[in-house]
Design a protein around this motif. Structure first.
Motif, PDB file in Angstrom:
ATOM      1  N   THR A  35       9.823  45.257  70.731  1.00 29.77           N
ATOM      2  CA  THR A  35       8.606  44.995  69.962  1.00 29.77           C
ATOM      3  C   THR A  35       7.635  44.098  70.720  1.00 29.77           C
ATOM      4  O   THR A  35       7.921  43.632  71.827  1.00 29.77           O
ATOM      5  CB  THR A  35       8.961  44.427  68.563  1.00 29.77           C
ATOM      6  OG1 THR A  35       7.800  44.512  67.728  1.00 29.77           O
ATOM      7  CG2 THR A  35       9.430  42.982  68.637  1.00 29.77           C
ATOM      8  N   PRO A  43      10.275  39.204  64.137  1.00 35.25           N
ATOM      9  CA  PRO A  43      11.144  40.367  63.904  1.00 35.25           C
ATOM     10  C   PRO A  43      12.464  40.019  63.221  1.00 35.25           C
ATOM     11  O   PRO A  43      12.911  40.749  62.346  1.00 35.25           O
ATOM     12  CB  PRO A  43      11.409  40.928  65.310  1.00 35.25           C
ATOM     13  CG  PRO A  43      10.455  40.267  66.218  1.00 35.25           C
ATOM     14  CD  PRO A  43       9.941  39.040  65.558  1.00 35.25           C
ATOM     15  N   TYR A 153       4.703  47.891  62.198  1.00 40.14           N
ATOM     16  CA  TYR A 153       4.719  46.729  61.308  1.00 40.14           C
ATOM     17  C   TYR A 153       3.278  46.352  60.976  1.00 40.14           C
ATOM     18  O   TYR A 153       2.431  46.296  61.873  1.00 40.14           O
ATOM     19  CB  TYR A 153       5.427  45.566  62.023  1.00 40.14           C
ATOM     20  CG  TYR A 153       5.340  44.253  61.292  1.00 40.14           C
ATOM     21  CD1 TYR A 153       6.174  43.978  60.212  1.00 40.14           C
ATOM     22  CD2 TYR A 153       4.417  43.286  61.677  1.00 40.14           C
ATOM     23  CE1 TYR A 153       6.087  42.768  59.534  1.00 40.14           C
ATOM     24  CE2 TYR A 153       4.326  42.075  61.007  1.00 40.14           C
ATOM     25  CZ  TYR A 153       5.164  41.823  59.936  1.00 40.14           C
ATOM     26  OH  TYR A 153       5.072  40.630  59.266  1.00 40.14           O
TER      27      TYR A 153
END
Ligand SMILES: [Zn+2]
Length: 164
Positions: A35, A43, A153
């Motif tokens: 990520t 996260p 996200y």
């Protein structure tokens, strides 16, 4: 620029209450996450991960770069992970520049020629996730029995949405 001084003070408190010194190296949940380094992403919190649960590989954009592949191979072959999740996010800085833009800024700021270097920006959020999932699936270093997922996200809502 006092961050490191604050870190040292914060760490003294952390270490004073630390009781997780017996964890083993292989991630308990057998998963690796790729990520973005964006400071708004936590996260471990938004995925419900505890210390020792997962490998979280972070870089600008959460891109599956050569170095991310290096980490994934070590994660799988040496440390037993069996699943990969690639997570990009809304409002990512990587959507805001091109290689040419950054090379021009580097030339202006530093007097260095960085033309020809790929900083891996992308122009399409979900397209970038698909491209990185595809890069993993296409790598001969990552076998087909490794499960690979992609997601976005949302920095405004905290929600994760799967990209299929
Ligand atoms: Zn980002």
């Amino acid at each position: 620029m006092a961050s490191f001084e604050e870190f040292k003070r914060a760490n003294q408190q952390y270490a004073a209450g630390f009781d997780k010194g017996d964890l083993v190296t292989p991630p308990a949940r057998k998963v690796a996450v790729v990520t973005c380094m964006d400071a708004r992403l936590h996260p471990e919190a938004f995925l419900g991960l505890e210390l020792g649960d997962a490998h979280v590989i972070r870089n600008a954009g959460g891109r599956v770069s050569e170095d991310a592949i290096r980490s994934l191979v070590i994660s799988e072959r040496l440390l037993g992970t069996e699943e990969i999740v690639v997570i990009h996010h809304t409002d990512c800085g990587m959507l805001t520049f091109s290689n040419e833009d950054l090379a021009a800024k580097i030339r202006e700021d530093l007097g260095v020629d960085a033309s020809g270097r790929d900083f891996l920006p992308f122009s399409d959020l979900e397209g970038g996730v698909r491209e990185d999932v595809e890069t993993i699936r296409a790598s001969e270093l990552i076998p087909d029995d490794i499960e690979v997922h992609g997601a976005v996200y949302d920095v405004k809502t905290g929600e994760l949405r799967e990209v299929v």
